[in-house]
Motif scaffolding. Structure first.
Motif, PDB file in Angstrom:
ATOM      1  N   LEU A   1       3.794  54.960  27.435  1.00  0.00           N
ATOM      2  CA  LEU A   1       5.120  54.965  26.827  1.00  0.00           C
ATOM      3  C   LEU A   1       5.816  53.608  26.924  1.00  0.00           C
ATOM      4  CD1 LEU A   1       6.383  58.416  28.180  1.00  0.00           C
ATOM      5  CD2 LEU A   1       5.137  57.932  26.062  1.00  0.00           C
ATOM      6  N   GLY A   2       5.352  52.754  27.823  1.00  0.00           N
ATOM      7  CA  GLY A   2       5.959  51.445  27.950  1.00  0.00           C
ATOM      8  C   GLY A   2       7.388  51.467  28.446  1.00  0.00           C
ATOM      9  N   ARG A   3       7.715  52.423  29.309  1.00  0.00           N
ATOM     10  CA  ARG A   3       9.075  52.614  29.799  1.00  0.00           C
ATOM     11  C   ARG A   3       9.108  52.691  31.310  1.00  0.00           C
ATOM     12  NH1 ARG A   3      10.402  58.263  27.579  1.00  0.00           N
ATOM     13  NH2 ARG A   3      12.139  58.004  29.031  1.00  0.00           N
ATOM     14  N   LEU A   4      10.245  52.334  31.868  1.00  0.00           N
ATOM     15  CA  LEU A   4      10.478  52.587  33.277  1.00  0.00           C
ATOM     16  C   LEU A   4      10.711  54.075  33.488  1.00  0.00           C
ATOM     17  CD1 LEU A   4      13.008  49.721  34.099  1.00  0.00           C
ATOM     18  CD2 LEU A   4      10.593  49.796  34.754  1.00  0.00           C
ATOM     19  N   LEU A   5      10.480  54.544  34.703  1.00  0.00           N
ATOM     20  CA  LEU A   5      10.839  55.912  35.044  1.00  0.00           C
ATOM     21  C   LEU A   5      12.354  56.030  35.107  1.00  0.00           C
ATOM     22  CD1 LEU A   5       8.254  56.501  37.904  1.00  0.00           C
ATOM     23  CD2 LEU A   5       8.302  57.739  35.727  1.00  0.00           C
ATOM     24  N   ASP A   6      12.877  57.140  34.666  1.00  0.00           N
ATOM     25  CA  ASP A   6      14.317  57.372  34.702  1.00  0.00           C
ATOM     26  C   ASP A   6      14.723  58.035  36.009  1.00  0.00           C
ATOM     27  OD1 ASP A   6      14.856  56.367  32.129  1.00  0.00           O
ATOM     28  OD2 ASP A   6      14.261  58.272  31.205  1.00  0.00           O
ATOM     29  N   PRO A   7      15.967  57.845  36.458  1.00  0.00           N
ATOM     30  CA  PRO A   7      16.471  58.545  37.643  1.00  0.00           C
ATOM     31  C   PRO A   7      16.848  59.976  37.282  1.00  0.00           C
ATOM     32  CG  PRO A   7      18.192  57.160  36.740  1.00  0.00           C
ATOM     33  CD  PRO A   7      16.956  56.898  35.912  1.00  0.00           C
ATOM     34  N   LEU A   8      15.852  60.850  37.314  1.00  0.00           N
ATOM     35  CA  LEU A   8      16.056  62.239  36.893  1.00  0.00           C
ATOM     36  C   LEU A   8      16.076  63.209  38.062  1.00  0.00           C
ATOM     37  CD1 LEU A   8      13.758  62.330  33.732  1.00  0.00           C
ATOM     38  CD2 LEU A   8      16.256  62.288  33.786  1.00  0.00           C
ATOM     39  N   THR A   9      15.460  62.832  39.169  1.00  0.00           N
ATOM     40  CA  THR A   9      15.422  63.689  40.347  1.00  0.00           C
ATOM     41  C   THR A   9      15.691  62.845  41.586  1.00  0.00           C
ATOM     42  OG1 THR A   9      13.062  63.357  40.828  1.00  0.00           O
ATOM     43  CG2 THR A   9      13.624  65.111  39.263  1.00  0.00           C
ATOM     44  N   GLN A  10      15.968  63.508  42.671  1.00  0.00           N
ATOM     45  CA  GLN A  10      16.141  62.795  43.941  1.00  0.00           C
ATOM     46  C   GLN A  10      14.912  61.953  44.247  1.00  0.00           C
ATOM     47  OE1 GLN A  10      17.835  64.793  47.485  1.00  0.00           O
ATOM     48  NE2 GLN A  10      15.859  64.383  48.462  1.00  0.00           N
ATOM     49  N   ASP A  11      13.731  62.531  44.043  1.00  0.00           N
ATOM     50  CA  ASP A  11      12.499  61.816  44.378  1.00  0.00           C
ATOM     51  C   ASP A  11      12.282  60.594  43.494  1.00  0.00           C
ATOM     52  OD1 ASP A  11      11.963  63.687  46.339  1.00  0.00           O
ATOM     53  OD2 ASP A  11      10.715  64.925  45.043  1.00  0.00           O
ATOM     54  N   SER A  12      12.556  60.720  42.195  1.00  0.00           N
ATOM     55  CA  SER A  12      12.318  59.588  41.304  1.00  0.00           C
ATOM     56  C   SER A  12      13.294  58.447  41.566  1.00  0.00           C
ATOM     57  CB  SER A  12      12.394  60.023  39.839  1.00  0.00           C
ATOM     58  OG  SER A  12      13.689  60.462  39.491  1.00  0.00           O
ATOM     59  N   CYS A  13      14.431  58.739  42.201  1.00  0.00           N
ATOM     60  CA  CYS A  13      15.399  57.684  42.528  1.00  0.00           C
ATOM     61  C   CYS A  13      14.826  56.680  43.521  1.00  0.00           C
ATOM     62  CB  CYS A  13      16.685  58.292  43.077  1.00  0.00           C
ATOM     63  SG  CYS A  13      17.759  59.025  41.826  1.00  0.00           S
ATOM     64  N   ALA A  14      13.762  57.030  44.209  1.00  0.00           N
ATOM     65  CA  ALA A  14      13.124  56.082  45.124  1.00  0.00           C
ATOM     66  C   ALA A  14      12.656  54.833  44.384  1.00  0.00           C
ATOM     67  CB  ALA A  14      11.947  56.743  45.835  1.00  0.00           C
ATOM     68  N   PHE A  15      12.446  54.955  43.083  1.00  0.00           N
ATOM     69  CA  PHE A  15      11.944  53.838  42.282  1.00  0.00           C
ATOM     70  C   PHE A  15      13.021  53.220  41.400  1.00  0.00           C
ATOM     71  CE2 PHE A  15       8.481  56.718  43.243  1.00  0.00           C
ATOM     72  CZ  PHE A  15       7.564  55.841  43.813  1.00  0.00           C
ATOM     73  N   TYR A  16      14.254  53.690  41.542  1.00  0.00           N
ATOM     74  CA  TYR A  16      15.332  53.204  40.694  1.00  0.00           C
ATOM     75  C   TYR A  16      15.594  51.719  40.967  1.00  0.00           C
ATOM     76  CZ  TYR A  16      19.763  53.087  38.178  1.00  0.00           C
ATOM     77  OH  TYR A  16      20.775  52.789  37.287  1.00  0.00           O
ATOM     78  N   GLU A  17      15.507  50.921  39.900  1.00  0.00           N
ATOM     79  CA  GLU A  17      15.682  49.467  39.971  1.00  0.00           C
ATOM     80  C   GLU A  17      14.711  48.809  40.950  1.00  0.00           C
ATOM     81  OE1 GLU A  17      19.886  48.832  40.709  1.00  0.00           O
ATOM     82  OE2 GLU A  17      20.299  48.917  38.554  1.00  0.00           O
ATOM     83  N   ASP A  18      13.597  49.462  41.201  1.00  0.00           N
ATOM     84  CA  ASP A  18      12.611  48.921  42.140  1.00  0.00           C
ATOM     85  C   ASP A  18      11.192  49.020  41.571  1.00  0.00           C
ATOM     86  OD1 ASP A  18      11.836  47.645  44.432  1.00  0.00           O
ATOM     87  OD2 ASP A  18      11.923  49.412  45.724  1.00  0.00           O
ATOM     88  N   HIS A  19      11.073  49.024  40.242  1.00  0.00           N
ATOM     89  CA  HIS A  19       9.761  48.952  39.617  1.00  0.00           C
ATOM     90  C   HIS A  19       9.891  48.263  38.269  1.00  0.00           C
ATOM     91  CE1 HIS A  19      11.325  52.558  37.650  1.00  0.00           C
ATOM     92  NE2 HIS A  19      10.259  52.633  36.856  1.00  0.00           N
ATOM     93  N   VAL A  20       8.755  47.806  37.753  1.00  0.00           N
ATOM     94  CA  VAL A  20       8.738  47.038  36.506  1.00  0.00           C
ATOM     95  C   VAL A  20       7.655  47.588  35.585  1.00  0.00           C
ATOM     96  CG1 VAL A  20       9.560  44.938  37.649  1.00  0.00           C
ATOM     97  CG2 VAL A  20       7.092  45.333  37.414  1.00  0.00           C
ATOM     98  N   VAL A  21       7.728  47.183  34.324  1.00  0.00           N
ATOM     99  CA  VAL A  21       6.655  47.458  33.365  1.00  0.00           C
ATOM    100  C   VAL A  21       5.953  46.143  33.084  1.00  0.00           C
ATOM    101  CG1 VAL A  21       6.075  48.181  31.018  1.00  0.00           C
ATOM    102  CG2 VAL A  21       7.830  49.420  32.304  1.00  0.00           C
ATOM    103  N   PHE A  22       4.623  46.124  33.242  1.00  0.00           N
ATOM    104  CA  PHE A  22       3.842  44.939  32.917  1.00  0.00           C
ATOM    105  C   PHE A  22       3.214  45.145  31.544  1.00  0.00           C
ATOM    106  CE2 PHE A  22      -0.228  42.643  32.788  1.00  0.00           C
ATOM    107  CZ  PHE A  22       0.240  41.343  32.965  1.00  0.00           C
ATOM    108  N   ASP A  23       3.580  44.305  30.598  1.00  0.00           N
ATOM    109  CA  ASP A  23       3.184  44.462  29.205  1.00  0.00           C
ATOM    110  C   ASP A  23       2.802  43.077  28.657  1.00  0.00           C
ATOM    111  OD1 ASP A  23       2.892  45.730  26.712  1.00  0.00           O
ATOM    112  OD2 ASP A  23       4.967  45.387  26.159  1.00  0.00           O
ATOM    113  N   PRO A  24       1.762  42.923  27.832  1.00  0.00           N
ATOM    114  CA  PRO A  24       0.984  43.997  27.217  1.00  0.00           C
ATOM    115  C   PRO A  24      -0.333  44.249  27.942  1.00  0.00           C
ATOM    116  CG  PRO A  24       0.517  41.947  26.089  1.00  0.00           C
ATOM    117  CD  PRO A  24       1.488  41.624  27.193  1.00  0.00           C
ATOM    118  N   PHE A  25      -1.017  45.303  27.521  1.00  0.00           N
ATOM    119  CA  PHE A  25      -2.377  45.572  27.982  1.00  0.00           C
ATOM    120  C   PHE A  25      -3.318  44.616  27.263  1.00  0.00           C
ATOM    121  CE2 PHE A  25      -6.456  47.844  27.329  1.00  0.00           C
ATOM    122  CZ  PHE A  25      -6.836  47.965  28.658  1.00  0.00           C
TER     123      PHE A  25
END
Length: 260
Positions: free
Chosen positions: A132-156
């Protein structure tokens, strides 16, 4: 009759004491690395020749331990792990290693001295989300662990065999704990092998949850300020370290031969 409610007991997780020697720390890291492969196997992350997890050697920072090529994650033992330096020389072990794994991990370990361990596999949900080429969204308590702390490396650009591609991944990762490799999968790092392994498990789970939620309907984001607060509460590497401990206890009890 009024019943008085007692406050819950306060439990504290015990911090690990520094190792007394390089040998003790090396054994600790190798045991947790072997355990990580066994756990990843239980989660179905083993995909043929693909997938690699590394941990930096405590005595020689320009060397790291890695899994042999084509060995099933579910059978890896401490004695199977191989030591390689940043030049690609296999110093301990007599089997080949994954070339792409070397290119990616050597670049990350060289560029980021604070990274002790890195994990990458071709897990199903991680691969699906990477399309999808997207960052994970802050949708759950668990996914917030990655909020503003991950990147997308593009392109393949195909299998990562060019050392320069590994350098680009390491640069894109920066100080973040994780990267989504476009059309490829997930990558996590940490200042301990325990944290890097846990973040991989947690990130794949977050990708799975978001894929399910978006397939079901419209999602609702956690507000920015709440997501940042939650990230500070559950997204620390210390939290990642402690979250791995139940997994360690479980897999060692179930498969003690991994320590051989």
């Amino acid at each position: 009759m009024n019943r008085q409610i007692q406050p819950p007991k306060q439990y504290s997780l015990v911090e690990r004491q520094p190792a007394a020697s390089f040998e003790e720390e090396r054994l600790h890291r190798k045991q947790r690395l072997a355990a990580t492969f066994r756990i990843f196997s239980r989660y179905g992350f083993d995909k043929g020749l693909a997938g690699h997890v590394t941990v930096r050697d405590p005595e020689f920072p320009d060397r790291f331990w890695i899994n042999p090529l084509s060995q099933y994650f579910g059978q890896i033992k401490v004695s199977d792990l191989q030591l390689v330096d940043h030049a690609g020389n296999i110093l301990i072990g007599d089997k080949p290693i994954n070339d792409a794994g070397f290119v990616i991990h050597s670049a990350i370990h060289e560029a980021h001295p604070d990274v002790i361990a890195a994990a990458h596999t071709h897990s199903t949900y991680g691969k699906a989300w990477s399309m999808l080429g997207r960052l994970l969204d802050p949708l759950t308590q668990d996914s917030c662990a990655f909020y503003e702390d991950h990147v997308v490396f593009d392109p393949f650009s195909g299998v990562v065999l060019d050392p320069e591609e590994g350098v680009k991944i390491a640069k894109a990762l920066g100080s973040h704990k994780a990267a989504i490799l476009q059309n490829h999968g997930l990558l996590t790092v940490g200042p301990t092998i325990e944290a890097a392994a846990w973040w991989y498990l947690a990130m794949d789970d977050a990708a799975h949850a978001q894929l399910l939620a978006e397939a079901a309907g419209q999602t609702r984001l956690i507000p920015h300020d709440i997501a940042k607060l939650t990230a500070s509460q559950i997204g620390t590497h210390k939290g990642g370290y402690f979250s791995f401990q139940p997994m360690w206890d479980w897999i060692v009890a179930a498969e003690p031969d991994l320590l051989d």
